[in-house]
Write an enzyme that holds these catalytic residues in place. Structure first.
Site, PDB file in Angstrom:
ATOM      1  N   LYS A 291       0.798  -1.234   0.000  1.00  0.00           N
ATOM      2  CA  LYS A 291       0.000   0.000   0.000  1.00  0.00           C
ATOM      3  C   LYS A 291       0.833   1.287   0.000  1.00  0.00           C
ATOM      4  O   LYS A 291       0.581   2.187  -0.800  1.00  0.00           O
ATOM      5  CB  LYS A 291      -0.983  -0.015   1.175  1.00  0.00           C
ATOM      6  CG  LYS A 291      -2.095  -1.059   0.985  1.00  0.00           C
ATOM      7  CD  LYS A 291      -2.902  -1.257   2.258  1.00  0.00           C
ATOM      8  CE  LYS A 291      -4.038  -2.258   2.050  1.00  0.00           C
ATOM      9  NZ  LYS A 291      -4.675  -2.660   3.311  1.00  0.00           N
TER      10      LYS A 291
ATOM     11  N   TYR B 178      -5.349  -4.460  -7.846  1.00  0.00           N
ATOM     12  CA  TYR B 178      -5.106  -4.495  -6.401  1.00  0.00           C
ATOM     13  C   TYR B 178      -4.772  -5.919  -5.939  1.00  0.00           C
ATOM     14  O   TYR B 178      -3.830  -6.141  -5.180  1.00  0.00           O
ATOM     15  CB  TYR B 178      -6.327  -3.942  -5.652  1.00  0.00           C
ATOM     16  CG  TYR B 178      -6.218  -4.079  -4.155  1.00  0.00           C
ATOM     17  CD1 TYR B 178      -5.331  -3.290  -3.427  1.00  0.00           C
ATOM     18  CD2 TYR B 178      -6.984  -5.023  -3.462  1.00  0.00           C
ATOM     19  CE1 TYR B 178      -5.214  -3.437  -2.044  1.00  0.00           C
ATOM     20  CE2 TYR B 178      -6.873  -5.171  -2.077  1.00  0.00           C
ATOM     21  CZ  TYR B 178      -5.984  -4.377  -1.380  1.00  0.00           C
ATOM     22  OH  TYR B 178      -5.855  -4.520  -0.021  1.00  0.00           O
TER      23      TYR B 178
ATOM     24  N   VAL C 221      -0.850  -9.041   5.829  1.00  0.00           N
ATOM     25  CA  VAL C 221      -1.348 -10.312   6.362  1.00  0.00           C
ATOM     26  C   VAL C 221      -0.558 -11.521   5.840  1.00  0.00           C
ATOM     27  O   VAL C 221      -0.749 -12.636   6.304  1.00  0.00           O
ATOM     28  CB  VAL C 221      -2.863 -10.521   6.093  1.00  0.00           C
ATOM     29  CG1 VAL C 221      -3.703  -9.505   6.829  1.00  0.00           C
ATOM     30  CG2 VAL C 221      -3.162 -10.517   4.601  1.00  0.00           C
TER      31      VAL C 221
END
Ligand code: GLU
Length: 427
Positions: A67, A189, A259
């Site tokens: 990000k 994404y 994650v």
């Protein structure tokens, strides 16, 4: 020295190896297939030297650590105003995948949560998904200093199960934040989250940010310093999911976790850290990764708000070489606060000399604010009938090609300056 640092890293990693708390992420099914024991720690210095401990060659998916890099790329390519019109810079205090926008602006609160990250993808210019993704991958690769690749299994797995991100993208489209087809943006994404990296790649990417956008290994400038400053600011306030406050107090480095089990941490101007260990705590941060970063920070003194130098250290010595001539020896890195201290001291003493000689031979680095202050001292003292000289053999304070910008009298040696000062006093 290198051995000592290697020893620190090995020890800090070994201290956490028995820590088996947490669980693998499973909401993207493919993420639960990785080896839970893998544990890699890499630290890259600002000149590109990398220390590695443990499983630093194991590849894992970058996930949310992508990000800040896509955000930086969007800032770089379309400028801060255009990005700010679509993505805020406020911590959300919500989970990373919250289906939410700011109540007033109806834009995502920041680029570190999924809503902001999906919006950031849409801001990277490109003729279609492939073109857009190529730019993103090329940027990550330039930061890492090697060509990175997508893990097609993780990509497929997230694409098949990513309904929550679909909900976010469609919500953004309904608020006019996404101008493009939400499914196309999501596809990019999902791909960016599935880029494979090692802890060493992360350390190198971090160091590229630590160096203000210049990859120390390849020497390539991948982004401007202002873009990096903005990116790091958002990492500080929003980088560690909803545990950012804890992180900033305990670790004190702009960071981002994912994650997939990775954490990237940046100590501006100094170094970059990459850690990988895939068991996550309830907030989604790598359990061992957080502990390792805490210990690195406390044992190596890396907290970015540590006050390392006493403010008095700017002035190395003050002495009178002959009646009316006082020398101020300045050293170290000089920013606003250091320059202010030199000026204030010289100003306070001004009844006790005719000429102040500022010896800046030992100044390492200086910014324009400090430069303007030191060179402005002459005009300041003139009002009191005093004079100021600079001893600046290397042009640190007044670079040779910028002399015309400053009203400063510069000497190469202290002897020359003192001699001139004596004559000034006698005249
Ligand atoms: N691809 C993941 C998602 O969007 C990234 C999440 C994360 O690492 O926080 O759900």
């Amino acid at each position: 020295m290198a051995e000592l640092v290697q020893h620190y890293l090995d020890r800090i990693r070994a201290e956490q190896i028995e820590l088996r708390d947490g669980a693998l992420a499973s909401y993207i099914p493919e993420l639960s297939t990785v080896d839970p024991e893998s544990f890699g720690l890499s630290l890259s210095t600002s000149d590109g030297y990398v220390y590695e401990s443990g499983d630093t060659a194991v590849e894992f998916t970058i996930q949310s650590i992508s990000k800040p890099f896509t955000y930086a790329l969007a800032l770089e390519l379309i400028g801060q105003d255009a990005v700010d019109a679509k993505i805020g810079v406020e911590p959300s205090g919500e989970a990373f995948n919250e289906i939410s926008v700011d109540n007033v602006t109806k834009t995502p609160k920041n680029a570190m949560i999924n809503a902001g990250a999906i919006a950031a993808v849409s801001l990277v210019p490109g003729a279609g998904a492939d073109d857009r993704f190529d730019r993103i991958l090329e940027f990550y690769s330039a930061c890492a200093g090697r060509r990175l690749h997508v893990d097609m299994d993780v990509y497929g797995s997230e694409k098949a199960t990513g309904n929550r991100n679909r909900a976010i993208a469609y919500m953004l489209a309904s608020f006019g934040v996404l101008d493009d087809d939400p499914d196309e943006v999501l596809d990019v994404y999902f791909r960016q989250c599935s880029v494979r990296v090692t802890s060493t790649d992360l350390a190198r990417m971090a160091t590229t940010l630590a160096r203000g956008g210049c990859n120390p290994m390849t020497g390539r400038r991948v982004s401007g310093a202002k873009v990096v400053r903005r990116t790091l600011s958002v990492m500080v306030t929003c980088g560690m999911y909803d545990a950012t406050g804890d992180w900033v107090s305990a670790v004190g480095m702009p960071a981002k976790s994912g994650v997939g089990g990775g954490i990237v941490a940046v100590l501006p101007g100094q170094l970059g850290i990459g850690v990988y260990s895939p068991r996550l705590d309830a907030r989604g941060n790598s359990v061992r990764g957080v502990e390792v970063c805490r210990n690195l920070s406390s044992q190596l003194g890396l907290h970015f708000l540590s006050v390392t130098r006493e403010s008095s250290s700017t002035l190395r010595a003050v002495f009178e070489v002959s009646p009316g001539v006082r020398v101020y020896e300045v050293h170290g890195d000089l920013l606003f606060a250091g320059a202010e201290q030199v000026l204030r001291t010289a100003e306070r003493d001004r009844d006790s000399y005719d000429v102040a000689v500022l010896d800046v031979t030992r100044v390492d680095d200086i910014n324009d604010a400090a430069r303007a202050m030191l060179t402005g001292m002459r005009a300041n003292l003139a009002a009191a009938g005093k004079e100021a000289y600079l001893v600046d053999p290397d042009g640190r304070v007044v670079p040779a090609d910028r002399r015309h910008e400053y009203d400063a009298i510069v000497f190469c040696t202290l002897e020359e300056a003192v001699e001139a000062a004596r004559q000034w006093g006698a005249s």
